[in-house]
Design a protein around this motif. Structure first.
Motif, PDB file in Angstrom:
ATOM      1  N   ASP A   1       0.880  -1.168   0.000  1.00 25.61           N
ATOM      2  CA  ASP A   1       0.000   0.000   0.000  1.00 25.61           C
ATOM      3  C   ASP A   1       0.917   1.217   0.000  1.00 25.61           C
TER       4      ASP A   1
ATOM      5  N   ARG B   1       0.312  -6.747   1.675  1.00 27.13           N
ATOM      6  CA  ARG B   1      -0.650  -7.827   1.445  1.00 27.13           C
ATOM      7  C   ARG B   1       0.116  -8.974   0.786  1.00 27.13           C
TER       8      ARG B   1
ATOM      9  N   GLU C   1      -2.710  -9.713   5.600  1.00 30.15           N
ATOM     10  CA  GLU C   1      -2.551  -8.268   5.426  1.00 30.15           C
ATOM     11  C   GLU C   1      -2.267  -7.603   6.762  1.00 30.15           C
ATOM     12  N   GLY C   2      -1.394  -6.609   6.725  1.00 33.09           N
ATOM     13  CA  GLY C   2      -1.110  -5.842   7.920  1.00 33.09           C
ATOM     14  C   GLY C   2       0.182  -5.062   7.786  1.00 33.09           C
ATOM     15  N   ALA C   3       0.562  -4.428   8.875  1.00 32.67           N
ATOM     16  CA  ALA C   3       1.756  -3.594   8.892  1.00 32.67           C
ATOM     17  C   ALA C   3       3.014  -4.452   8.979  1.00 32.67           C
TER      18      ALA C   3
ATOM     19  N   ASN D   1       1.412  -0.988   5.191  1.00 31.48           N
ATOM     20  CA  ASN D   1       0.569  -2.166   5.051  1.00 31.48           C
ATOM     21  C   ASN D   1       0.993  -2.924   3.804  1.00 31.48           C
TER      22      ASN D   1
END
Length: 137
Positions: free
Chosen positions: A14, A92, A102-104, A90
């Motif tokens: 992202d 994926r 998905e996440g940081a 972020n």
């Protein structure tokens, strides 16, 4: 479950923080690892000195690594900027016939390799930095 193609595992970033994910690289090899650090609660009273672990108390993490070629100059610049800024972004990870994680993540490692008669390749290491979501596909 049918055999899955490794090339279908995708790594997306992202780049703007708006939830718009773009594929950043053509990874030739990839790895996604989930782990949990165990909390050892063994004591002198443990049965026959067998190790005892505390359920649900460990620290969970995800580790993503891969190597390949960048998709284009824009994705190369986005990953480099994220690394040098030390920012969490972020990401994926799409695992075919399994799901989406998905996440940081923090870019913990970024290596570049080039031969005089070949393309520039890179290796990337991502470490999770918070709660991740999993969506089955």
């Amino acid at each position: 479950m049918a055999v899955q193609r490794g090339k279908d595992l995708l790594l997306k970033l992202d780049t703007t923080g708006t939830g718009n994910f773009v594929t950043v690289a053509g990874l030739r090899s990839r790895r996604l690892t989930f782990s949990e650090e165990a909390v050892d609660v063994t004591s002198a009273e443990s049965a026959d000195r067998w190790r005892e672990l505390l359920a649900g108390a460990g620290v969970r993490r995800a580790h993503v690594s891969g190597s390949g070629v960048f998709r284009d100059a824009t994705s190369d610049a986005a990953v480099r900027a994220t690394f040098f800024a030390g920012t969490l972004r972020n990401w994926r990870v799409v695992v075919p016939d399994f799901g989406v994680v998905e996440g940081a993540f923090l870019v913990a490692g970024l290596d570049f390799t080039g031969a005089h008669d070949g393309e520039l390749t890179f290796e990337i290491t991502l470490e999770s930095a918070g709660q991740l979501t999993f969506t089955e596909i």
